[in-house]
Design a protein around this motif. Structure first.
Motif, short mmCIF file in Angstrom:
data_model
loop_
_atom_site.label_atom_id
_atom_site.label_comp_id
_atom_site.label_asym_id
_atom_site.label_seq_id
_atom_site.Cartn_x
_atom_site.Cartn_y
_atom_site.Cartn_z
N ASP A 116 7.94 1.79 13.31
CA ASP A 116 7.73 1.88 14.76
C ASP A 116 6.40 1.31 15.22
OD1 ASP A 116 10.22 3.05 15.03
OD2 ASP A 116 9.42 5.10 14.97
N HIS A 117 6.08 0.09 14.81
CA HIS A 117 4.87 -0.62 15.24
C HIS A 117 3.58 -0.03 14.67
CE1 HIS A 117 7.76 -2.17 18.14
NE2 HIS A 117 7.95 -0.95 18.56
N VAL A 118 3.70 0.82 13.65
CA VAL A 118 2.52 1.45 13.04
C VAL A 118 2.51 1.10 11.55
CG1 VAL A 118 1.34 3.61 12.52
CG2 VAL A 118 2.56 3.35 14.69
N ALA A 119 1.39 0.55 11.08
CA ALA A 119 1.21 0.26 9.65
C ALA A 119 0.22 1.26 9.07
CB ALA A 119 0.70 -1.15 9.45
N LEU A 120 0.64 1.96 8.02
CA LEU A 120 -0.25 2.90 7.33
C LEU A 120 -0.94 2.15 6.20
CD1 LEU A 120 2.06 6.05 7.21
CD2 LEU A 120 0.42 5.37 8.97
N LEU A 121 -1.90 1.31 6.56
CA LEU A 121 -2.58 0.46 5.61
C LEU A 121 -3.30 1.28 4.54
CD1 LEU A 121 -3.53 -2.33 4.66
CD2 LEU A 121 -5.36 -2.19 6.36
N TYR A 122 -3.86 2.41 4.92
CA TYR A 122 -4.58 3.24 3.94
C TYR A 122 -3.66 3.72 2.83
CZ TYR A 122 -2.71 7.50 6.05
OH TYR A 122 -1.87 8.49 6.51
N ARG A 123 -2.38 3.96 3.14
CA ARG A 123 -1.44 4.36 2.09
C ARG A 123 -1.13 3.19 1.16
NH1 ARG A 123 3.63 7.56 4.18
NH2 ARG A 123 4.11 7.23 2.00
N ALA A 124 -0.98 2.01 1.73
CA ALA A 124 -0.72 0.83 0.91
C ALA A 124 -1.91 0.55 0.00
CB ALA A 124 -0.43 -0.37 1.79
N VAL A 125 -3.12 0.72 0.52
CA VAL A 125 -4.34 0.51 -0.27
C VAL A 125 -4.41 1.56 -1.38
CG1 VAL A 125 -6.85 0.63 -0.21
CG2 VAL A 125 -5.61 -0.66 1.54
N ARG A 126 -4.11 2.80 -1.05
CA ARG A 126 -4.12 3.86 -2.06
C ARG A 126 -3.10 3.58 -3.16
NH1 ARG A 126 -1.32 8.76 0.15
NH2 ARG A 126 0.41 7.46 -0.52
N ASP A 127 -1.94 3.09 -2.78
CA ASP A 127 -0.87 2.87 -3.75
C ASP A 127 -1.05 1.61 -4.59
OD1 ASP A 127 0.26 5.16 -2.75
OD2 ASP A 127 1.86 4.14 -1.64
N THR A 128 -1.80 0.63 -4.07
CA THR A 128 -1.97 -0.63 -4.79
C THR A 128 -3.37 -0.81 -5.37
OG1 THR A 128 -2.62 -1.85 -2.81
CG2 THR A 128 -0.25 -1.79 -3.36
N GLY A 129 -4.37 -0.25 -4.71
CA GLY A 129 -5.74 -0.43 -5.15
C GLY A 129 -6.32 -1.79 -4.80
N ILE A 130 -5.66 -2.54 -3.92
CA ILE A 130 -6.15 -3.87 -3.54
C ILE A 130 -6.29 -3.96 -2.01
CG2 ILE A 130 -5.44 -5.17 -5.58
CD1 ILE A 130 -2.78 -5.77 -4.30
N PRO A 131 -7.41 -3.43 -1.48
CA PRO A 131 -7.56 -3.36 -0.02
C PRO A 131 -7.60 -4.70 0.68
CG PRO A 131 -9.60 -2.73 -1.12
CD PRO A 131 -8.55 -2.86 -2.18
N LEU A 132 -8.31 -5.68 0.12
CA LEU A 132 -8.41 -6.97 0.80
C LEU A 132 -7.07 -7.69 0.80
CD1 LEU A 132 -11.89 -8.20 -0.41
CD2 LEU A 132 -11.30 -7.15 1.77
N CYS A 133 -6.35 -7.64 -0.31
CA CYS A 133 -5.03 -8.28 -0.38
C CYS A 133 -4.04 -7.61 0.56
CB CYS A 133 -4.50 -8.25 -1.81
SG CYS A 133 -5.43 -9.29 -2.93
N ALA A 134 -4.07 -6.29 0.60
CA ALA A 134 -3.15 -5.56 1.49
C ALA A 134 -3.42 -5.92 2.94
CB ALA A 134 -3.28 -4.06 1.26
N ALA A 135 -4.70 -6.00 3.31
CA ALA A 135 -5.07 -6.34 4.69
C ALA A 135 -4.68 -7.78 5.01
CB ALA A 135 -6.57 -6.13 4.89
N GLU A 136 -4.98 -8.69 4.10
CA GLU A 136 -4.66 -10.11 4.32
C GLU A 136 -3.16 -10.33 4.43
OE1 GLU A 136 -5.53 -14.27 4.69
OE2 GLU A 136 -6.81 -12.51 4.86
N LEU A 137 -2.39 -9.69 3.55
CA LEU A 137 -0.93 -9.84 3.60
C LEU A 137 -0.34 -9.27 4.89
CD1 LEU A 137 0.22 -9.08 -0.05
CD2 LEU A 137 0.47 -11.23 1.20
N LEU A 138 -0.92 -8.18 5.38
CA LEU A 138 -0.43 -7.60 6.62
C LEU A 138 -0.60 -8.58 7.77
CD1 LEU A 138 0.76 -5.23 8.19
CD2 LEU A 138 -1.57 -4.32 8.41
N ALA A 139 -1.78 -9.19 7.87
CA ALA A 139 -2.00 -10.18 8.92
C ALA A 139 -1.15 -11.43 8.70
CB ALA A 139 -3.48 -10.53 9.00
N ASP A 140 -0.99 -11.83 7.44
CA ASP A 140 -0.10 -12.97 7.14
C ASP A 140 1.31 -12.69 7.65
OD1 ASP A 140 -2.11 -14.37 5.88
OD2 ASP A 140 -1.39 -13.95 3.85
N ALA A 141 1.76 -11.46 7.49
CA ALA A 141 3.11 -11.09 7.92
C ALA A 141 3.31 -11.37 9.40
CB ALA A 141 3.37 -9.62 7.61
#
Length: 172
Positions: A116-141
């Protein structure tokens, strides 16, 4: 112009705000600090920003020190309630740190990082351990997909293979 609220001025939030602003998004960034000036870049965040060639990139986003009290998604975006001013509407909200119990939005599954238009980036970072990649991929999306539901689905699918499986040990 599309609008995004990024909650959290850590490295993942900062990288998301920078990347979205490069793609012509109008970005508002929230930090829970009490100082009236924009959050200074220092330490690991400054080094990461330099590696991302973010500096001396002109940062065209607004930094606020408000607190989100509620998120109300609708068909087109999210109305955000703040503690110190009137509600505002955004196309998307990126929670780079936990904000106002966003995980309790209706229909948000435990294994999901967005809804619903909300991204829980902190959960993705916690689950992957790659904050910059998670952030970059989100914007790429959002560069790849015009619809945010498609963007979130692509982001989750692309990032899921990097999820770290954590072993739990019982403490006696």
């Amino acid at each position: 112009m599309a609008t995004a609220l990024v909650v959290g001025a850590g490295i993942a939030g900062l990288a998301t705000a920078l990347r979205l602003s490069r793609s012509t998004w109008e970005v508002v960034m929230l930090d829970h600090g009490t100082h009236p000036n924009p959050v200074p870049l220092k330490g690991p965040d400054l080094h990461a920003a330099k590696r991302l060639a973010a500096l001396p990139y002109p940062l065209h986003y607004e930094t606020r020190h408000s607190k989100v009290t509620a998120l109300h998604p609708d068909r087109f975006g999210v109305t955000v309630a703040f503690n110190d001013h009137d509600d505002e509407w955004f196309d998307i909200v990126v929670c780079a740190q936990p904000c106002c119990e966003a995980e309790r939005l209706p229909g948000l599954r435990l294994e999901s990082w967005s809804r619903d238009h909300v991204a829980l980036l902190y959960r993705a970072v916690r689950d992957t351990g790659i904050p910059l990649c998670a952030a970059e991929l989100l914007a790429d999306a959002f560069d790849i997909h015009l619809d945010d539901h498609d963007a979130f689905a692509w982001w989750e699918t692309t990032l899921k293979p990097h999820t770290v499986r954590r072993a739990f040990t019982r403490v006696r």
